[in-house]
Design a protein around this motif. Structure first.
Motif, PDB file in Angstrom:
ATOM      1  N   HIS A   1     113.781  29.062 -15.262  1.00 41.55           N
ATOM      2  CA  HIS A   1     113.392  28.534 -14.239  1.00 41.55           C
ATOM      3  C   HIS A   1     114.761  28.183 -13.812  1.00 41.55           C
ATOM      4  N   THR A   2     115.952  27.971 -14.838  1.00 39.13           N
ATOM      5  CA  THR A   2     117.259  27.314 -14.440  1.00 39.13           C
ATOM      6  C   THR A   2     118.081  28.298 -14.518  1.00 39.13           C
ATOM      7  N   PHE A   3     118.383  29.678 -15.036  1.00 39.06           N
ATOM      8  CA  PHE A   3     119.473  29.901 -14.728  1.00 39.06           C
ATOM      9  C   PHE A   3     118.821  31.509 -14.702  1.00 39.06           C
ATOM     10  N   GLY A   4     117.954  31.672 -14.732  1.00 44.55           N
ATOM     11  CA  GLY A   4     117.352  33.253 -15.038  1.00 44.55           C
ATOM     12  C   GLY A   4     117.664  33.824 -14.525  1.00 44.55           C
ATOM     13  N   ARG A   5     118.422  35.441 -14.633  1.00 46.12           N
ATOM     14  CA  ARG A   5     118.556  36.511 -13.622  1.00 46.12           C
ATOM     15  C   ARG A   5     117.832  37.413 -13.482  1.00 46.12           C
ATOM     16  N   VAL A   6     117.318  37.705 -11.925  1.00 49.75           N
ATOM     17  CA  VAL A   6     116.141  38.772 -11.551  1.00 49.75           C
ATOM     18  C   VAL A   6     117.097  40.306 -11.799  1.00 49.75           C
TER      19      VAL A   6
ATOM     20  N   HIS B   1     117.123  35.893 -19.989  1.00 46.36           N
ATOM     21  CA  HIS B   1     118.042  34.530 -19.630  1.00 46.36           C
ATOM     22  C   HIS B   1     118.790  34.875 -20.673  1.00 46.36           C
ATOM     23  N   GLY B   2     119.108  33.259 -21.446  1.00 44.84           N
ATOM     24  CA  GLY B   2     119.678  33.593 -22.778  1.00 44.84           C
ATOM     25  C   GLY B   2     121.458  33.107 -22.420  1.00 44.84           C
ATOM     26  N   SER B   3     122.376  33.889 -23.210  1.00 45.94           N
ATOM     27  CA  SER B   3     123.703  34.111 -22.109  1.00 45.94           C
ATOM     28  C   SER B   3     124.023  34.993 -21.479  1.00 45.94           C
ATOM     29  N   LEU B   4     123.358  36.175 -20.875  1.00 49.03           N
ATOM     30  CA  LEU B   4     123.537  36.483 -20.480  1.00 49.03           C
ATOM     31  C   LEU B   4     123.234  36.197 -18.681  1.00 49.03           C
ATOM     32  N   ALA B   5     122.330  35.485 -18.824  1.00 46.34           N
ATOM     33  CA  ALA B   5     122.403  34.357 -17.542  1.00 46.34           C
ATOM     34  C   ALA B   5     122.651  33.640 -17.497  1.00 46.34           C
ATOM     35  N   ALA B   6     123.437  32.837 -18.787  1.00 45.84           N
ATOM     36  CA  ALA B   6     124.032  31.215 -18.663  1.00 45.84           C
ATOM     37  C   ALA B   6     125.543  31.866 -18.288  1.00 45.84           C
ATOM     38  N   GLY B   7     126.090  32.598 -18.701  1.00 39.60           N
ATOM     39  CA  GLY B   7     127.401  32.470 -18.160  1.00 39.60           C
ATOM     40  C   GLY B   7     128.314  32.669 -20.030  1.00 39.60           C
ATOM     41  N   ASP B   8     127.762  32.705 -20.689  1.00 41.51           N
ATOM     42  CA  ASP B   8     128.409  32.718 -21.416  1.00 41.51           C
ATOM     43  C   ASP B   8     128.034  33.856 -22.840  1.00 41.51           C
ATOM     44  N   TYR B   9     127.671  34.944 -21.735  1.00 48.01           N
ATOM     45  CA  TYR B   9     127.564  36.540 -22.637  1.00 48.01           C
ATOM     46  C   TYR B   9     129.147  36.921 -23.273  1.00 48.01           C
ATOM     47  N   GLN B  10     128.967  37.723 -24.726  1.00 49.79           N
ATOM     48  CA  GLN B  10     129.976  37.857 -25.009  1.00 49.79           C
ATOM     49  C   GLN B  10     129.770  39.962 -25.228  1.00 49.79           C
ATOM     50  N   GLU B  11     130.656  40.650 -24.314  1.00 47.15           N
ATOM     51  CA  GLU B  11     129.830  41.406 -24.585  1.00 47.15           C
ATOM     52  C   GLU B  11     130.061  42.558 -26.211  1.00 47.15           C
ATOM     53  N   GLY B  12     128.944  42.579 -26.897  1.00 44.90           N
ATOM     54  CA  GLY B  12     129.527  43.330 -28.210  1.00 44.90           C
ATOM     55  C   GLY B  12     128.765  42.573 -29.135  1.00 44.90           C
ATOM     56  N   ARG B  13     129.072  40.722 -28.524  1.00 40.62           N
ATOM     57  CA  ARG B  13     128.172  40.430 -29.089  1.00 40.62           C
ATOM     58  C   ARG B  13     127.252  39.439 -29.693  1.00 40.62           C
ATOM     59  N   SER B  14     126.632  38.765 -28.101  1.00 43.94           N
ATOM     60  CA  SER B  14     126.184  38.325 -28.046  1.00 43.94           C
ATOM     61  C   SER B  14     124.321  39.089 -27.595  1.00 43.94           C
ATOM     62  N   ASP B  15     123.550  39.281 -27.328  1.00 44.99           N
ATOM     63  CA  ASP B  15     122.239  40.107 -27.888  1.00 44.99           C
ATOM     64  C   ASP B  15     121.852  39.874 -26.047  1.00 44.99           C
ATOM     65  N   LEU B  16     121.183  40.918 -25.740  1.00 46.59           N
ATOM     66  CA  LEU B  16     121.079  40.981 -24.404  1.00 46.59           C
ATOM     67  C   LEU B  16     119.069  40.481 -24.244  1.00 46.59           C
ATOM     68  N   ASP B  17     118.719  39.145 -24.116  1.00 47.91           N
ATOM     69  CA  ASP B  17     117.266  38.444 -23.784  1.00 47.91           C
ATOM     70  C   ASP B  17     117.076  39.080 -22.829  1.00 47.91           C
TER      71      ASP B  17
END
Length: 247
Positions: free
Chosen positions: A113-118, A25-41
């Motif tokens: 529920h909204t945009f979670g990545r399986v 979930h979080g930015s990785l699933a929402a499309g706002d992930y910044q590698e090296g800056r965002s956490d992996l939730d």
């Protein structure tokens, strides 16, 4: 990509625990992930009780990833089908390179529920109950009132990037969620903050660190940024919590 390599290795390390599902979930699933800056939730649903032996295997799985780039930012909470319903229950979590317990909040549940990545197994809708708009709004307003507002009064915290960045974006996101019932990304939060009265120079400072390559801040700017942020967030949070009805 280092992120995908890490995720693949992580799912492989968990195979010994036979997870029912692994989600992002979080930015990785929402499309706002910044590698090296965002956490992996991440969330992993394990098939049975999280015993001390299971906790040891979880810690071992994370320890085996430590040499990989980005592993320090990989955070995962461990549920079971029998413990997934309660949003207040604290679950075994690996984050900040240690084990502790924390809940899977209504915000994280709505994200799933909204945009979670399986990443593996069953989808969130098959294992997690839905989150009502009222439950979500109540949570974000309480979080602003009970966590963020007292933190504003702790001046030394706000000389650190993370407090400025997360405090400002979380306020904007909470405002939209409480008033409109929807989730927004950090990028959207930064776009909205000036319209909410936030100091533009602080917003652009956050944007530069998240999406650009800024020079290290001076001591003078760090102190000024902390003051501007606290002067804005205190009254803004007070106004939000006064205007929204919550339990």
């Amino acid at each position: 990509m280092d992120t995908e390599t890490l995720l693949t290795r992580f799912v492989g390390e968990l195979s010994v625990l036979d997870p029912v599902a692994v989600w992002a979930h979080g930015s990785l699933a929402a499309g706002d992930y910044q590698e090296g800056r965002s956490d992996l939730d991440l969330i992993a649903v394990l098939p049975g009780p999280v015993t001390p032996a299971v906790a040891w295997r979880v810690a071992l799985a994370h320890a085996r990833l430590r040499a990989l780039p980005l592993a320090a930012g990989l955070h995962c909470t461990y549920l079971t089908p029998g413990t997934a319903d309660d949003a207040t229950r604290r679950h075994l979590t690996w984050a900040h390179e240690q084990l502790f317990r924390r809940p899977v909040t209504p915000v994280a549940r709505r994200e799933l529920h909204t945009f979670g990545r399986v990443l593996q197994g069953r989808p969130p809708g098959a294992l997690l109950p839905p989150v009502s708009d009222r439950e979500l709004a109540d949570f974000v307003v309480r979080d602003q009132r009970d966590y963020w507002r007292p933190a504003v009064d702790r001046a030394p915290l706000w000389t650190r990037h993370v407090w400025v960045d997360v405090g400002m974006t979380t306020f904007a996101r909470a405002t939209v969620t409480a008033c409109e019932g929807r989730l927004i990304s950090k990028r959207e939060a930064l776009d909205l903050l000036p319209g909410l009265g936030a100091p533009v120079e602080v917003v652009e400072d956050i944007r530069g660190r998240r999406y650009g390559d800024p020079a290290p801040p001076t001591e003078e700017w760090t102190a000024r940024r902390a003051r501007l942020t606290r002067d804005y967030l205190g009254p803004a949070i007070d106004a939000l919590t006064a205007s929204v009805s919550y339990d």
